[in-house]
Design an enzyme around this catalytic site. Sequence first.
Site, mmCIF file in Angstrom:
data_model
loop_
_atom_site.group_PDB
_atom_site.id
_atom_site.type_symbol
_atom_site.label_atom_id
_atom_site.label_comp_id
_atom_site.label_asym_id
_atom_site.label_seq_id
_atom_site.Cartn_x
_atom_site.Cartn_y
_atom_site.Cartn_z
ATOM 1 N N ASP A 1 0.851 -1.195 0.000
ATOM 2 C CA ASP A 1 0.000 0.000 0.000
ATOM 3 C C ASP A 1 0.889 1.249 0.000
ATOM 4 O O ASP A 1 1.583 1.527 0.974
ATOM 5 C CB ASP A 1 -0.892 0.012 1.240
ATOM 6 C CG ASP A 1 -1.823 1.204 1.226
ATOM 7 O OD1 ASP A 1 -2.911 1.079 0.636
ATOM 8 O OD2 ASP A 1 -1.454 2.273 1.752
ATOM 9 N N TYR B 1 3.985 9.736 -0.698
ATOM 10 C CA TYR B 1 4.991 9.132 0.171
ATOM 11 C C TYR B 1 6.403 9.328 -0.399
ATOM 12 O O TYR B 1 7.388 9.089 0.288
ATOM 13 C CB TYR B 1 4.724 7.630 0.392
ATOM 14 C CG TYR B 1 3.391 7.276 1.005
ATOM 15 C CD1 TYR B 1 2.594 8.241 1.622
ATOM 16 C CD2 TYR B 1 2.903 5.970 0.965
ATOM 17 C CE1 TYR B 1 1.365 7.915 2.168
ATOM 18 C CE2 TYR B 1 1.676 5.633 1.519
ATOM 19 C CZ TYR B 1 0.913 6.609 2.109
ATOM 20 O OH TYR B 1 -0.312 6.267 2.637
ATOM 21 N N LYS C 1 -2.291 6.338 -4.444
ATOM 22 C CA LYS C 1 -3.318 7.332 -4.092
ATOM 23 C C LYS C 1 -3.094 8.647 -4.825
ATOM 24 O O LYS C 1 -1.940 9.078 -4.988
ATOM 25 C CB LYS C 1 -3.314 7.566 -2.574
ATOM 26 C CG LYS C 1 -3.394 6.257 -1.795
ATOM 27 C CD LYS C 1 -3.477 6.434 -0.301
ATOM 28 C CE LYS C 1 -3.323 5.096 0.406
ATOM 29 N NZ LYS C 1 -1.949 4.689 0.685
ATOM 30 N N HIS D 1 -6.821 10.317 -2.060
ATOM 31 C CA HIS D 1 -6.096 10.249 -0.778
ATOM 32 C C HIS D 1 -6.811 10.991 0.351
ATOM 33 O O HIS D 1 -6.867 10.516 1.481
ATOM 34 C CB HIS D 1 -4.680 10.802 -0.969
ATOM 35 C CG HIS D 1 -3.683 10.281 0.003
ATOM 36 N ND1 HIS D 1 -2.373 10.077 -0.300
ATOM 37 C CD2 HIS D 1 -3.811 9.900 1.304
ATOM 38 C CE1 HIS D 1 -1.737 9.598 0.756
ATOM 39 N NE2 HIS D 1 -2.588 9.485 1.741
#
Length: 375
Positions: free
Chosen positions: A119, A124, A149, A182
Site C-alpha cells: 500500500d 509518500y 493514491k 487520498h
Amino acid sequence: MASYKRLPVDEFDNEQPFKSTTTADKKRRIFHFITAAAIMVAIFSGLRHVSKSNSKFLWGSAGCHGRLNMSTASKLPSHYTLPSGDKIPSVALGVWQAGSGEVGTAVKTALDAGYRHIDGAWIYRNEEEVGQALKEASVPRSDIWLTSKLWNTFHAPEDVEPALDESLTKLGTDYLDLYIIHWPVAFKKATTNIDEQLTADPYPTWQKLEEMVAKGKVKNIGVSNFNIPRLKNLTANPLKIQPAVNQVELNFFNPQPELLKYCKENNLLLEAYSPLGSTQQVGATLKRPEVVEIAKDLGITPAQVIISWHVQRGTIVLPKSVTPSRIEENLQIFELPKASFDKLEEAATSHPPQRVINPSKAWGLKFDVFDDYPY
Ligand code: A2P
C-alpha cells in the site's frame, strides 16, 4: 462504584431439578456430576490445544497466497472480495514513512515473507524505490496487489491521468489494482490552497477515476479519509462504479465503530492505516494491559493481537515496518477467541477517540477534515 443485583437464594432453591433424596438418586447425581466435569475438562484442554496450535504461523512463510496449513488454518480471511470480483489480500505492507534507502529492502523482505499487497501513495515520495524493488523481486506482477493514491493537488479532472501515469511509471507497472482519492480535500493546482468547489463536490474527480478503470489503468477505485457525510455526498451521485474501499485511520485509540458499521452496511471495505497507532502511539498500544494479556494467553505478540483484531473486525490492515523481523511477524494473524476479541473491542471503544493523523491545521483548513463540514 458498580452495584450488582444479588440474586435471591430462593430463586435457585425453587428451581432445584432434583426433588428425590434416595441414596441411589444421590449416587446417580454424583456420577452425573463427575461425568459432566470430566467432559468439561476434556473440552477445555482440547480448546487450549487448538488455540495454541493456531498460534503457530497460520499462513506459513508463503503468507497470504500460499502454503496455508489447513490443519491449523485461521478462520480469518486471507483476502476480501471487492465488487469487481477481485480478491484483495487482508494484510498489506504499508510504506508511508518508510524512508529512502530502506523502503526497497522492506518491500523485498515483505515479498519474501509472503506479503502480496503493498500500500503506497504518490505523496509518500518513495514510489520509485518501491518500483525498483518490485522489479528486482521474483514475484510476478500479477500476484501482487498494488495500491496508490491521488494527491490533493491533482483533483482537477485534467490532472488525474497525468498524476496516475507518474505513479505507474515510478512503480514500473502499467496498471494499479487500486487507486484511491487520498483525502477529501482538493488543493488548487501546485499550491496548498484549498479548492472549495472540488472539495465540496468530488464527483468530477471520481468520474475521471471511473474513466481510468475503463482505460484499464486501474482495476478498482476507492477513497481515503472520508467520513460518513462525505461518503454519502459522493455516493449520492449517479456513480458508474461505487467506491470499493475507504482507507482511514483505525487503531486501538481510534477504532471508529460507527464508520465500520456504516461501511459494512454499504458494502464498502475499510482499510486500516496506522493500525498499530503509528510511530506516536505504537508503544502505548502494544503496552495496553488488554493487549499484553491476550498476547500472553495466546502465545503471540502484542502486534499480532492488534493486527489480528483488525482483520477479525472485517477490515484490511496496513501495518508499516522497515524492520525485517517485524515485517515477518506482522503477517501472521490468528483468530482471537471471542472473549478476547470482545474484550479488546470493548477496551478500544470505551474511551474517547484519539486520532494520530489530522492535517487540518497544518493545511490551514478553516474546518476539521473529519468534521461534518461543509455539508
Ligand atoms: P519500524 O518501521 O521501525 O519497524 P503503523 O503501522 O500503525 O503506522 O505503525 C508503524 C510503527 O510501528 C513504526 O514505528 C514501526 O517501526 C512500528 N512497528 C511495526 N511493526 C511492529 C511490531 N511488530 N512491533 C513493534 N513495533 C512495530
